[in-house]
Enzyme design. Structure first.
Site, PDB file in Angstrom:
ATOM      1  N   GLU A  53     -28.913  35.777 -14.108  1.00 35.37           N
ATOM      2  CA  GLU A  53     -29.791  34.494 -14.307  1.00 35.37           C
ATOM      3  C   GLU A  53     -29.090  33.482 -15.198  1.00 35.37           C
ATOM      4  O   GLU A  53     -29.400  32.362 -15.307  1.00 35.37           O
ATOM      5  CB  GLU A  53     -31.185  34.964 -14.319  1.00 35.37           C
ATOM      6  CG  GLU A  53     -31.905  35.484 -13.059  1.00 35.37           C
ATOM      7  CD  GLU A  53     -31.674  37.064 -13.297  1.00 35.37           C
ATOM      8  OE1 GLU A  53     -32.270  37.743 -12.155  1.00 35.37           O
ATOM      9  OE2 GLU A  53     -30.999  37.733 -13.953  1.00 35.37           O
ATOM     10  N   PHE A 115     -46.775  45.916 -11.387  1.00 38.41           N
ATOM     11  CA  PHE A 115     -45.295  46.067 -11.633  1.00 38.41           C
ATOM     12  C   PHE A 115     -44.608  44.791 -11.944  1.00 38.41           C
ATOM     13  O   PHE A 115     -44.644  43.819 -11.060  1.00 38.41           O
ATOM     14  CB  PHE A 115     -44.533  46.575 -10.511  1.00 38.41           C
ATOM     15  CG  PHE A 115     -43.170  46.927 -10.361  1.00 38.41           C
ATOM     16  CD1 PHE A 115     -42.635  47.855 -11.288  1.00 38.41           C
ATOM     17  CD2 PHE A 115     -42.283  46.073  -9.627  1.00 38.41           C
ATOM     18  CE1 PHE A 115     -41.149  47.938 -11.535  1.00 38.41           C
ATOM     19  CE2 PHE A 115     -40.961  46.351  -9.659  1.00 38.41           C
ATOM     20  CZ  PHE A 115     -40.223  47.157 -10.535  1.00 38.41           C
ATOM     21  N   GLN A 116     -43.900  44.782 -12.854  1.00 44.62           N
ATOM     22  CA  GLN A 116     -43.378  43.371 -13.555  1.00 44.62           C
ATOM     23  C   GLN A 116     -44.085  42.238 -13.757  1.00 44.62           C
ATOM     24  O   GLN A 116     -43.337  41.224 -13.870  1.00 44.62           O
ATOM     25  CB  GLN A 116     -41.880  43.050 -12.406  1.00 44.62           C
ATOM     26  CG  GLN A 116     -40.912  44.177 -12.470  1.00 44.62           C
ATOM     27  CD  GLN A 116     -39.549  43.609 -11.687  1.00 44.62           C
ATOM     28  OE1 GLN A 116     -39.751  42.708 -10.829  1.00 44.62           O
ATOM     29  NE2 GLN A 116     -38.320  43.884 -12.335  1.00 44.62           N
ATOM     30  N   ARG A 258     -15.102  20.935 -38.700  1.00 42.16           N
ATOM     31  CA  ARG A 258     -14.129  22.183 -38.528  1.00 42.16           C
ATOM     32  C   ARG A 258     -13.285  22.053 -37.173  1.00 42.16           C
ATOM     33  O   ARG A 258     -12.001  22.188 -37.088  1.00 42.16           O
ATOM     34  CB  ARG A 258     -14.917  23.617 -38.238  1.00 42.16           C
ATOM     35  CG  ARG A 258     -14.168  24.935 -38.063  1.00 42.16           C
ATOM     36  CD  ARG A 258     -15.084  25.829 -38.147  1.00 42.16           C
ATOM     37  NE  ARG A 258     -14.106  27.296 -37.806  1.00 42.16           N
ATOM     38  CZ  ARG A 258     -14.712  28.487 -37.721  1.00 42.16           C
ATOM     39  NH1 ARG A 258     -16.058  28.555 -37.982  1.00 42.16           N
ATOM     40  NH2 ARG A 258     -13.846  29.252 -37.758  1.00 42.16           N
ATOM     41  N   VAL A 387     -17.384  28.591 -25.778  1.00 39.46           N
ATOM     42  CA  VAL A 387     -17.677  28.451 -27.122  1.00 39.46           C
ATOM     43  C   VAL A 387     -16.898  29.683 -28.016  1.00 39.46           C
ATOM     44  O   VAL A 387     -16.664  30.853 -27.335  1.00 39.46           O
ATOM     45  CB  VAL A 387     -19.165  28.883 -27.347  1.00 39.46           C
ATOM     46  CG1 VAL A 387     -19.568  28.986 -28.867  1.00 39.46           C
ATOM     47  CG2 VAL A 387     -19.839  27.762 -26.671  1.00 39.46           C
ATOM     48  N   PHE A 472     -13.418  32.898 -34.163  1.00 38.55           N
ATOM     49  CA  PHE A 472     -14.394  31.753 -34.567  1.00 38.55           C
ATOM     50  C   PHE A 472     -15.060  32.481 -35.867  1.00 38.55           C
ATOM     51  O   PHE A 472     -15.215  31.953 -36.977  1.00 38.55           O
ATOM     52  CB  PHE A 472     -15.064  30.978 -33.696  1.00 38.55           C
ATOM     53  CG  PHE A 472     -15.727  29.733 -34.003  1.00 38.55           C
ATOM     54  CD1 PHE A 472     -15.229  28.506 -34.061  1.00 38.55           C
ATOM     55  CD2 PHE A 472     -16.841  29.590 -34.859  1.00 38.55           C
ATOM     56  CE1 PHE A 472     -15.731  27.367 -34.477  1.00 38.55           C
ATOM     57  CE2 PHE A 472     -17.416  28.331 -35.183  1.00 38.55           C
ATOM     58  CZ  PHE A 472     -16.852  27.376 -35.064  1.00 38.55           C
ATOM     59  N   ILE A 473     -15.588  33.820 -35.601  1.00 45.73           N
ATOM     60  CA  ILE A 473     -16.547  34.113 -36.380  1.00 45.73           C
ATOM     61  C   ILE A 473     -15.705  35.059 -37.827  1.00 45.73           C
ATOM     62  O   ILE A 473     -16.068  35.043 -38.707  1.00 45.73           O
ATOM     63  CB  ILE A 473     -17.501  35.317 -35.773  1.00 45.73           C
ATOM     64  CG1 ILE A 473     -18.278  34.399 -34.892  1.00 45.73           C
ATOM     65  CG2 ILE A 473     -18.411  36.024 -36.775  1.00 45.73           C
ATOM     66  CD1 ILE A 473     -19.106  33.375 -34.962  1.00 45.73           C
ATOM     67  N   GLU A 476     -15.027  32.448 -40.053  1.00 46.46           N
ATOM     68  CA  GLU A 476     -16.012  32.249 -40.947  1.00 46.46           C
ATOM     69  C   GLU A 476     -16.392  33.325 -42.076  1.00 46.46           C
ATOM     70  O   GLU A 476     -16.545  32.907 -43.370  1.00 46.46           O
ATOM     71  CB  GLU A 476     -17.291  32.360 -40.280  1.00 46.46           C
ATOM     72  CG  GLU A 476     -17.277  30.976 -39.357  1.00 46.46           C
ATOM     73  CD  GLU A 476     -18.897  30.692 -38.433  1.00 46.46           C
ATOM     74  OE1 GLU A 476     -19.207  29.491 -38.167  1.00 46.46           O
ATOM     75  OE2 GLU A 476     -19.481  31.770 -38.251  1.00 46.46           O
TER      76      GLU A 476
END
Length: 582
Positions: A53, A115-116, A258, A387, A472-473, A476
């Protein structure tokens, strides 16, 4: 006796009336009445079965970003509803209209801990501009119509929760849609002539003026170019404005911060007047929030005035109308040394980038991958960027023009937006070439929906730049500085994974293999089939030009330039001296 229609079908006919021709979702017990209606209405609206989803909601948001028309996705009660949230927040943050249809247990089972069954509405309170539970079958098409109107009005997410049994009930046939309001032209705010004169006076008194252009200026390409040249003002852009001004225009300095050009960062550090036109820049507080330049802000949304910098002049206006009015009252200026220096510096920056792309020896790196993308890209191609480091690399290395489109999760910046964006692009523009450009971290989050590309024969060129890191991280963490931790990724053969899903996979390990791989990819999509290129690149970082913006003294020392293989680059002050612009 009055004619009757199934409430779920009446709902779909309202959605169709607003110009929606496809809807994303995944079946579940609490959404079965909607599935029944989709089956009966399948000649009029196409159901796209995604495998998560989140992908459906992200694709619906991408539809809206690409076309301006509302995107639609659905999920079942409980886990299906929760999975929608990622894509819905992307739509909220990027201010685009999306309708989310959420399943609920039958109304006779609500509040019985069925249920749910749970209270879903509070979960959507923050993300939605309109959030309602349908209370009767008769009101279902009305609520959907109102939800669509609210999503357009507020440029955001509308959520409608539907008890499953309501969709089956027959209700009176009628015209439940108000879609004719959609065809009314948008009222564009006209610029105040006196305020535009004030802007011209400030420009005349500025020594180092810079235009900061955002995607709000889309459609004003020629006007902005002409004004930049006439007034001798360089342009820096937000990332989403890439392509609004052709990259080849000499006064286009590219993005800053950046995901940036070296020259743009240097101009922001030097400018004494920044003219923001249709730009919403989320990093303003750290990049130029406290800089002493004077600040003119032009926007059609009064709510954002002063958000980025203390305001010297605010003009509520449509970007194109403002540019046209400023052009009307202004006079051409003599060649401005500052503009000449900027153009020369940007020319050298582009030469540096070109040199990196043209390398033919050594290990495979991301620059050579982008050279091939530019080589095969059509004049009206659509690029869906996931990303990560590919945001920086796409902004720097993609050669774009105003006919092309670029798409990403801009403000929410959720990984995994590449495939959904590419699918939306192909569904919205079936005759255009579409790219999905993703790192291995982002791609692996949603790679199951390669099956969706295959199922619906969506000929997309998927490119995975595999470097086995969350780069990317990682960068950083290096800049903090701190020890790198948790940013290495277990490798996988994504070409084989694609093959397992029925999609042609092409693995590339060396520069010499690139050209044939991209030619084969073009042949595959021309045959109407998706394809994946798994480019196994190094984990090299691009030159961190944003660090210079944060320093009082330039970082472009011989040691710095050698480290980043950029010995030919010069500090901007040298260009200023060369053109006597100090």
């Amino acid at each position: 006796m009055a004619e009757k229609i199934q409430a779920g079908i009446a709902m779909l006919k309202v959605i169709e009336s607003w110009g929606v021709d496809h809807i994303y979702g995944y079946p579940g017990g609490s959404i079965n009445s909607t599935m029944d209606s989709l089956q009966k209405e399948q000649d009029n609206i196409k159901y796209i079965q995604v495998r998560h989803e989140q992908v459906g909601a992200l694709a619906a948001a991408a539809d809206a970003k690409l076309t301006g028309k509302i995107g639609v996705a659905f999920g079942s009660a409980g886990p299906g509803a929760v999975n929608l949230l990622n894509g819905l927040y992307d739509a909220k943050e990027d201010h685009v209209p999306v309708l989310a249809i959420v399943g609920q247990v039958p109304h006779t089972r609500m509040n019985y801990d069925y249920f749910q069954e749970f209270n879903e509405s509070p979960m959507f309170d923050d993300v939605a501009v309109y959030n309602r539970i349908v209370m009767t079958p008769e009101s279902l098409p009305y609520v959907i119509d109102k939800a669509i109107r609210m999503a357009y009005k507020e440029k955001g997410v509308a959520v409608v929760v539907i008890p499953n049994d309501f969709g089956y009930v027959e209700i009176p046939t009628g015209n439940y849609s108000t879609e004719k309001t959609r065809n009314q032209p948008e009222i564009k705010p006209q610029p105040d002539s006196e305020l535009v004169q004030d802007a011209w006076d400030m420009i005349k008194n500025a020594k180092y003026p810079v235009i900061h252009l955002g995607q709000g200026a889309r459609g004003a390409t020629k006007e902005v170019e002409a004004l930049s040249e006439k007034l001798q003002i360089p342009i820096v852009i937000t990332g989403l404005a890439k392509g609004v001004i052709p990259d080849e225009y000499e006064g286009n300095m590219g993005p800053f911060n950046r995901a940036a050009s070296k020259v743009s960062n240097e101009l922001i550090k030097k400018t004494d007047l920044l003219i923001s036109i249709g730009a919403n820049f989320p990093f303003a507080a750290i990049v130029y929030g406290d800089r002493p330049f004077k600040y003119i802000q032009v926007d059609n949304d009064q709510a954002i005035f002063g958000r980025h910098h203390s305001l010297d002049l605010g003009i509520w206006a449509d970007a194109k109308l403002f540019v046209e009015k400023l052009d009307e009252i202004s006079e051409a200026v003599q060649p401005r040394p500052f503009y000449k220096a900027a153009v020369a510096a940007q020319k050298d920056w582009r030469k540096y980038l070109k040199g990196l792309m043209n390398r033919t020896d050594g290990p495979l790196e991301y620059e050579q991958v982008y050279q091939q993308i530019n080589r095969i890209a059509d004049d009206d191609a659509v690029f869906s960027m996931d990303v990560g480091d590919n945001i920086i690399n796409s902004f720097r290395f993609l050669d774009m023009n105003p006919k092309q489109k670029i798409l990403t999760s801009a403000l929410f910046a959720t990984m995994g937006c590449g495939i959904p964006g590419a699918m939306a692009s192909k569904l919205s523009y079936p005759d255009r070439q579409v790219f999905n450009i993703a790192g291995d971290g982002a791609f692996s989050m949603v790679m199951q929906d390669m099956i969706t590309e295959k199922r619906y024969n969506l000929p997309i060129i998927n490119i995975v730049t595999s470097n086995r890191h969350l780069s990317f991280i990682k960068s950083e963490q290096d800049d903090v500085p701190q020890d790198e931790f948790g940013v290495d990724l277990t490798d996988a053969d994504y070409a084989k994974i694609a093959e397992g899903m029925g999609v042609k996979g092409i693995r590339v390990d060396e520069i010499s293999q690139l050209e044939k791989a991209f030619d084969d990819a073009v042949a595959e999509v021309k045959a109407g089939r998706p394809v994946l290129i798994d480019a196994n690149i190094t984990d090299k970082r691009g030159i961190p030009v944003e660090l210079d913006l944060e320093q009082d003294d330039t970082l472009y020392t011989p040691e710095f330039l050698k480290e980043w293989d950029a010995e030919e680059l010069k500090p901007f002050d040298e260009y200023l001296a060369q053109y006597s612009a100090e």
